[in-house]
Design a protein around this motif. Sequence first.
Motif, PDB file in Angstrom:
ATOM      1  N   ARG A 148       0.814  -1.215   0.000  1.00 43.72           N
ATOM      2  CA  ARG A 148       0.000   0.000   0.000  1.00 43.72           C
ATOM      3  C   ARG A 148       0.851   1.269   0.000  1.00 43.72           C
ATOM      4  O   ARG A 148       0.353   2.357  -0.255  1.00 43.72           O
ATOM      5  N   ALA A 149       2.123   1.133   0.322  1.00 46.16           N
ATOM      6  CA  ALA A 149       2.983   2.309   0.503  1.00 46.16           C
ATOM      7  C   ALA A 149       3.349   2.964  -0.824  1.00 46.16           C
ATOM      8  O   ALA A 149       3.605   2.287  -1.818  1.00 46.16           O
ATOM      9  N   GLU A 150       3.391   4.299  -0.821  1.00 47.98           N
ATOM     10  CA  GLU A 150       3.884   5.013  -1.992  1.00 47.98           C
ATOM     11  C   GLU A 150       5.401   4.857  -2.106  1.00 47.98           C
ATOM     12  O   GLU A 150       5.940   4.634  -3.184  1.00 47.98           O
ATOM     13  N   THR A 151       6.083   4.976  -0.959  1.00 50.17           N
ATOM     14  CA  THR A 151       7.527   4.765  -0.898  1.00 50.17           C
ATOM     15  C   THR A 151       7.851   3.865   0.289  1.00 50.17           C
ATOM     16  O   THR A 151       7.303   4.061   1.380  1.00 50.17           O
ATOM     17  N   LEU A 204      14.360  10.297   6.254  1.00 53.19           N
ATOM     18  CA  LEU A 204      13.253   9.783   7.058  1.00 53.19           C
ATOM     19  C   LEU A 204      12.219  10.860   7.335  1.00 53.19           C
ATOM     20  O   LEU A 204      11.024  10.568   7.472  1.00 53.19           O
ATOM     21  N   ALA A 205      12.656  12.107   7.406  1.00 49.72           N
ATOM     22  CA  ALA A 205      11.726  13.205   7.672  1.00 49.72           C
ATOM     23  C   ALA A 205      10.748  13.406   6.519  1.00 49.72           C
ATOM     24  O   ALA A 205       9.677  14.004   6.705  1.00 49.72           O
ATOM     25  N   MET A 206      11.094  12.894   5.344  1.00 51.92           N
ATOM     26  CA  MET A 206      10.199  13.024   4.186  1.00 51.92           C
ATOM     27  C   MET A 206       9.119  11.960   4.154  1.00 51.92           C
ATOM     28  O   MET A 206       8.184  12.033   3.359  1.00 51.92           O
ATOM     29  N   ALA A 207       9.229  10.942   4.982  1.00 48.33           N
ATOM     30  CA  ALA A 207       8.233   9.869   4.986  1.00 48.33           C
ATOM     31  C   ALA A 207       6.901  10.390   5.498  1.00 48.33           C
ATOM     32  O   ALA A 207       6.834  11.090   6.511  1.00 48.33           O
ATOM     33  N   GLY A 208       5.842  10.048   4.785  1.00 48.95           N
ATOM     34  CA  GLY A 208       4.504  10.492   5.155  1.00 48.95           C
ATOM     35  C   GLY A 208       3.587   9.333   5.484  1.00 48.95           C
ATOM     36  O   GLY A 208       3.986   8.162   5.408  1.00 48.95           O
ATOM     37  N   PRO A 209       2.350   9.609   5.844  1.00 52.38           N
ATOM     38  CA  PRO A 209       1.408   8.563   6.261  1.00 52.38           C
ATOM     39  C   PRO A 209       1.070   7.542   5.176  1.00 52.38           C
ATOM     40  O   PRO A 209       0.581   6.457   5.482  1.00 52.38           O
ATOM     41  N   LYS A 210       1.347   7.880   3.919  1.00 54.97           N
ATOM     42  CA  LYS A 210       1.078   6.938   2.836  1.00 54.97           C
ATOM     43  C   LYS A 210       2.286   6.050   2.531  1.00 54.97           C
ATOM     44  O   LYS A 210       2.235   5.219   1.631  1.00 54.97           O
ATOM     45  N   ASP A 211       3.373   6.231   3.286  1.00 53.59           N
ATOM     46  CA  ASP A 211       4.577   5.442   3.089  1.00 53.59           C
ATOM     47  C   ASP A 211       4.655   4.326   4.136  1.00 53.59           C
ATOM     48  O   ASP A 211       3.758   4.170   4.963  1.00 53.59           O
ATOM     49  N   ALA A 212       5.721   3.536   4.078  1.00 57.76           N
ATOM     50  CA  ALA A 212       5.925   2.465   5.060  1.00 57.76           C
ATOM     51  C   ALA A 212       7.414   2.206   5.185  1.00 57.76           C
ATOM     52  O   ALA A 212       8.215   2.633   4.339  1.00 57.76           O
ATOM     53  N   GLY A 213       7.795   1.512   6.242  1.00 56.21           N
ATOM     54  CA  GLY A 213       9.192   1.203   6.456  1.00 56.21           C
ATOM     55  C   GLY A 213       9.418  -0.286   6.644  1.00 56.21           C
ATOM     56  O   GLY A 213       8.527  -1.012   7.091  1.00 56.21           O
TER      57      GLY A 213
END
Length: 278
Positions: free
Chosen positions: A146-149, A190-199
């Motif tokens: 589901r993640a964009e990035t 990491l600061a660029m990661a948003g709610p649509k991303d995942a790790g």
Amino acid sequence: MPDLSIIAAPDFDSLRTAILERKSTLPKRLVQVAAYALDHPDEIAFGTAASIANAAGVQPSTLVRFAQSFGFEGFSGLQQIFRARLRERTSTYEDRLRKLAAEGVEAEESAAIFNSFVAAAHASLDALASAIDPDAFERAAEILARAETIYLIAKRRAFPIAAYMAYAFGKLKVRCQLVGTEAGIDDDLLAMAGPKDAGFAVSFSPYAPESAMQARTLAGNGIPLVALTDSALSPLAECADVWFELVEADHAGFRSLSASMAFAMALTVSVAEKRQRR
């Protein structure tokens, strides 16, 4: 005296669950024993109280206190749970090599080292299927799909896993970011990661402080996190939405990445397949 309010676990899985449920309330030395027991179950099964205490960095009496805190009369009662776990396991490739050695099959030194590493790889792969819960694997693949990035976090021995996943995701046209730049801008990435991303984070004992901190940063910002580690007491297990425990076999203290790589590639391709179906 054992804690009479606690019923001793009937099997290893029940004991492991009990340890994880109580880890935050155990005294420091008992947490030390818990970590060693979950990370080295075979050593608990085979070792003496003295050798286990020495390896865990505690006094033998601490092992007794640990066992009694989980409802056992003494350490030997708890040790039987770990021995039963071994009896339930099937014979591994390493067992077969030991049998060949006992039968007089010898090899030159270099060939023996090669065979030992092959045996360790086989042992790791043999344990892989039983170590991974299919439902958890499905949830992990869904989170990453589901993640964009997808932000990939790994250092030291775990780094090749994330690096190869980044390569494979690139080939599969899945957007990802490997967190490990020569320019030293990991925190900025990491600061660029948003709610649509995942790790996805990987770390094995001794855990890289940078990986633990970066994983906690993502989780603290509400970013879904999947983790691969080697202990239920790993710092990654505390902050991941879904985490997997996978212990690689070793030869002379050198652990391969055979099972970890197989797991990572299966997850990578599963993510790509889910995205393609959408």
